[in-house]
Design an enzyme around this catalytic site. Sequence first.
Site, PDB file in Angstrom:
ATOM      1  N   LYS A 187       0.855  -1.194   0.000  1.00  0.00           N
ATOM      2  CA  LYS A 187       0.000   0.000   0.000  1.00  0.00           C
ATOM      3  C   LYS A 187       0.889   1.242   0.000  1.00  0.00           C
ATOM      4  CE  LYS A 187      -3.802  -2.175   2.530  1.00  0.00           C
ATOM      5  NZ  LYS A 187      -4.988  -2.164   1.693  1.00  0.00           N
ATOM      6  N   HIS A 245      -0.206  -8.149   8.794  1.00  0.00           N
ATOM      7  CA  HIS A 245      -0.362  -6.769   8.313  1.00  0.00           C
ATOM      8  C   HIS A 245      -0.044  -5.720   9.382  1.00  0.00           C
ATOM      9  CE1 HIS A 245      -2.150  -8.804   5.037  1.00  0.00           C
ATOM     10  NE2 HIS A 245      -3.378  -8.874   5.494  1.00  0.00           N
TER      11      HIS A 245
HETATM   12  C1  BG6 Z   1      -6.697  -9.871   4.317  1.00  0.00           C
HETATM   13  C2  BG6 Z   1      -7.523 -10.545   5.373  1.00  0.00           C
HETATM   14  O1  BG6 Z   1      -5.369 -10.262   4.409  1.00  0.00           O
HETATM   15  O2  BG6 Z   1      -6.784  -8.468   4.484  1.00  0.00           O
HETATM   16  C3  BG6 Z   1      -8.968 -10.090   5.292  1.00  0.00           C
HETATM   17  O3  BG6 Z   1      -7.465 -11.941   5.188  1.00  0.00           O
HETATM   18  C4  BG6 Z   1      -9.042  -8.578   5.354  1.00  0.00           C
HETATM   19  O4  BG6 Z   1      -9.746 -10.661   6.323  1.00  0.00           O
HETATM   20  C5  BG6 Z   1      -8.089  -7.955   4.350  1.00  0.00           C
HETATM   21  O5  BG6 Z   1     -10.375  -8.203   5.067  1.00  0.00           O
HETATM   22  C6  BG6 Z   1      -8.037  -6.463   4.529  1.00  0.00           C
HETATM   23  O6  BG6 Z   1      -7.278  -5.908   3.497  1.00  0.00           O
HETATM   24  P1  BG6 Z   1      -7.572  -4.450   2.983  1.00  0.00           P
HETATM   25  O7  BG6 Z   1      -6.535  -4.209   1.950  1.00  0.00           O
HETATM   26  O8  BG6 Z   1      -8.964  -4.449   2.458  1.00  0.00           O
HETATM   27  O9  BG6 Z   1      -7.434  -3.564   4.178  1.00  0.00           O
END
Ligand code: BG6
Length: 496
Positions: A187, A245
């Site tokens: 991102k 994340h």
């Molecule tokens: C994924 C998860 O890795 O990331 C999901 O498995 C989550 O549960 C998603 O919804 C969120 O990603 P973003 O980019 O939409 O914030």
Amino acid sequence: RQAQPAILALFGATGDLAKRKLIPALYDLHRKGALPRPFLILGLGRKPVSDADFAAQAGAALARFGAGGEELRDVEPFTRLFRYQQLDPADSQAYAALAERMATLWEESRMETRNALFYLALPPSLYAPTADGLHAVGLADQSDGWRRMIVEKPFGEDLASGVALNRNLLERFEERQIYRIDHYLGKETVQNILALRFANAIFEPVWNRSHISHLEVTAAETIGVEDRGGYFDGAGILRDMVQNHLLQVLATVTMEPPVAFDAAAVRNETAKVLQSLRPITAENIHEHVVRGQYLSANVRGDDLAAYRDEGGVAPESRTETFVAIRAHIDNWRWGGIPIYIRSGKRLPTRVTEVAVHFRQPPHQFFQRADGAAPGANRLIIRIQPDEGILVEFGLKTPAAGFQIQNVGMDFHYSDLGESPIPSAYERLLLDGLLGDATLFARSDAVEWGWRFVQPILDAWATDPEIPLYGYPAGTWGPPETKTLFKEGGEFRYPCR
Ligand code: BG6
């Protein structure tokens, strides 16, 4: 920089990830002229599909998920890049045919070096067998071209399986050939945390425990588990969002300045700071972690189901859909200050952000209009949506007297121009082709992430006394979250 000619061998080519994310991202790269020339996309899957049908499927996926609402152009030259080969990744005998097909394609398309990027859009249980299969037929060998492999989380389901997975992959490929995608690192706004910190001189001097009272990292989603109940119920939000994340985001905010902006230097600092996370223990988990699970509620006219009533979820499930953690980083920069991490499904709004809270001035003689102490300074890094950076500070309210109100300087990425922010997959696929692993998770960082969450998972699994609070869908998780803030205060966007 232009990537060298290569074949992208896409395992799981007819699956969801390929259709929704990878093919649109490749198309965007194609449109920008960023793909190498020559370049081929070899789809691999168990279904028998012809080259032409796979190209047509790619075109259909693009029409459905591509271009972010923009008009599709040049689709035909793009779909001409597609080939297909039937292959069951679990069948160790199947790889010889893959090696042959790739040799033919390298030759036909006159690629001088036999470069290949293997993208494993597969269930993680197939990562090791695929690495074995590729290795057995010489496709991990780099003597006639580079060979790289992209895998995606989950990297194991706990510390032991995470370590085992790394070990299995590293038996067949070298660390520098393995690209572990954490799409949060792709991102733009996460990368911009590094720019904010290290391209400027004004932030870094105050970026420490002496000037910062605490940090918050939040990833809130309004959606529930949707059609992924089967997967999510075995995972939970701690594994799904925090272990990967949010710890990567936290590392970006808290790492020491790397000596250079390259894969080794940046990832050394990431690993170091994750290693510094203080383990939470079975004894102190009550003071450090609050977990919750969403209940049914009517949110703005919509009847939202409880987590336990979602498809694929066990009716008595104790899987958490919300977690808040009071963490500490035991090093010189951050020692002693709390770091709050929070993530949840079915929260009131979709927002991912980092809030840096600065200390109050040492001597305070102003007052706010409502009599409270003037708020301390905050810096908010909005990762999504409305990507931007906000600095909050106090100024005098215009009028007689000397009362302070908080004001903000707010930067929105959208002000930088018309062009949409590239998707994380676009950035990461290109980096994979370029051989730049800076924005990919290294094995040690993944393992340090597991080392931090494992004691929490263990305590939850073994101690039935640890509460799992219900929270109505559309709220900020259980009100008990506030108990983590021992020094007072609460998360931005307070619990209601
Ligand atoms: C994924 C998860 O890795 O990331 C999901 O498995 C989550 O549960 C998603 O919804 C969120 O990603 P973003 O980019 O939409 O914030």
